[in-house]
Scaffold this active site. Structure first.
Site, short mmCIF file in Angstrom:
data_model
loop_
_atom_site.label_atom_id
_atom_site.label_comp_id
_atom_site.label_asym_id
_atom_site.label_seq_id
_atom_site.Cartn_x
_atom_site.Cartn_y
_atom_site.Cartn_z
N LYS A 187 0.86 -1.20 0.00
CA LYS A 187 0.00 0.00 0.00
C LYS A 187 0.89 1.25 0.00
O LYS A 187 2.06 1.18 0.39
CB LYS A 187 -0.92 0.02 1.22
N ASN A 188 0.34 2.39 -0.35
CA ASN A 188 1.17 3.61 -0.42
C ASN A 188 1.89 3.87 0.89
O ASN A 188 3.06 4.22 0.90
CB ASN A 188 0.32 4.83 -0.80
#
Ligand SMILES: *Cc1c(COP(=O)(O)O)cnc(C)c1O
Length: 370
Positions: A187-188
């Site tokens: 995920k970011n």
């Protein structure tokens, strides 16, 4: 030819290895491993950044959804409206608490739930809407919140792919009653394991979720409700504090790369890149391309050692596990079309410029159906 992975998560953690190792060392020496100072500090910093009163970290993004639904009292017989075009966990959480996911087709530009199609799916059993900010771009939150107000529904953002995304100047995570995030490595904002959080300014909800994540207990060995064991480890909290320092720069890099892809690929007949939605900052968790020749194009890329992937090959209304809900192919045509046309190409703060040039060159060299 060197292999270009879709997401170079290994490089991310190699580049940050020294600060990660020193935070791990500090955690070990502190003697406090569960719900200690790092979790407190991370929750405080994240709440401040996103502009909410409370952040409650939990074991993963799926638990964030389950605990939020549970805390809002959503249960057997209730219906929750969501998108069929998302990772399975969104619907799984709804089913996990005993409720029924009701799928609404998506918008063909943002790939997010289409607000125009929500009202026709609302019934007396509907309790909540879970919009997903897919690929890093916020859903049409004004329209969704207007409908939710009218029918007195709870809005829970699934912001797992959208840390740092904004909508009309506000961060994802601050656009509904509550929001759920994942810290899964890719995920970011991610860590080297599982993690998640709930963000909200509903303080009643925050209190309930805090109880739920810790066996329904506020005072040790005294239990008010049946809960879960779902907490973010101190270790991961300390790593996420390091990652949080870098996330804005990383998201900006993703946006620059996306702009470059757009510039170079805009006139390619067999490629369509959807424009960004209005009034929002897309943080490009994934960069997706539409093509009627998707499968051939993906095979073509793999010959050049370029990884690409399909998000998502089977929309949720057609999943085997939901066959009892009686959806048929054709029921949600936009989602179904995207499931056969959309695919993701490499993007991320650790994709090098020359690697992106190679991806672009390969996409341009594809001859089409010949
Ligand atoms: C990753 C993800 C989840 C689940 O998060 P986990 O931390 O893997 O449990 C839920 N919804 C969406 C949209 C996701 O991308």
């Amino acid at each position: 030819m060197e292999f270009i992975p879709l997401v170079n998560v290994k490089q991310q953690f190699q580049d940050t290895k020294h600060s990660i190792l020193s935070s791990i060392e500090k955690v070990i020496e502190s003697g406090q491993y569960i719900l200690g100072q790092n979790v407190l500090e991370l929750e405080r910093k994240l709440a401040e950044k996103l502009g909410v009163s409370d952040v409650i970290t939990v074991g993963n993004g799926t638990d964030a959804l389950v605990l939020t639904l549970k805390a809002y009292g959503i249960t057997y017989g209730d219906e929750v409206i969501t998108t069929p075009y998302t990772f399975f966990a969104t619907a799984e959480a709804i089913s996990r608490v005993g409720a029924i996911p009701v799928f609404v087709d998506i918008d063909s530009q943002t790939y997010n739930i289409d607000p125009k199609k929500i009202e026709e799916k609302i019934s007396p059993a509907t309790k909540a809407i879970i919009p997903v900010h897919l690929f890093g771009q916020a859903a049409d939150m004004d329209d969704i919140n207007t409908i939710a107000d009218k029918y007195k529904l709870i809005v829970i953002e699934d912001a797992c792919q959208a840390f740092g995304a904004t909508y009309k100047g506000k961060y994802a995570g601050n656009l509904g009653n509550a929001a759920c995030f994942s810290f899964f490595p890719t995920k970011n904002l991610g860590t080297i394991g599982d993690g998640g959080m709930i963000t909200t300014s509903d303080q009643e909800l925050a209190k309930k979720v805090r109880l739920l994540r810790q066996h329904g207990s506020q005072v040790k060995y005294h239990h008010q409700i049946i809960g879960y064991n779902s907490r973010l480890d101190e270790l991961h909290a300390s790593i996420l504090l390091e990652m949080l320092e870098k996330i804005d720069v990383w998201n900006e890099k993703r946006r620059e790369m996306a702009n470059y892809y757009r510039e170079k690929l805009q006139h390619v007949p067999y490629i369509k890149i959807s424009p960004e939605g209005k009034d929002r900052t897309h943080v490009y968790h994934l960069f997706c391309i539409e093509s009627p020749e998707r499968d051939a194009l993906m095979k073509w890329l793999s010959q050049f050692q370029i990884q690409s992937a399909i998000y998502y090959p089977c929309p949720l209304h057609l999943q085997e596990v939901y066959s009892k809900l009686n959806y048929r192919p054709g029921d949600l045509p936009v989602a179904e079309k995207m499931a056969s046309n959309l695919f993701a190409v490499p993007i991320g703060p650790f994709l090098k410029k020359d690697e992106q040039e190679r991806v672009i060159a390969a996409l341009l060299a594809f001859g089409g159906a010949t």
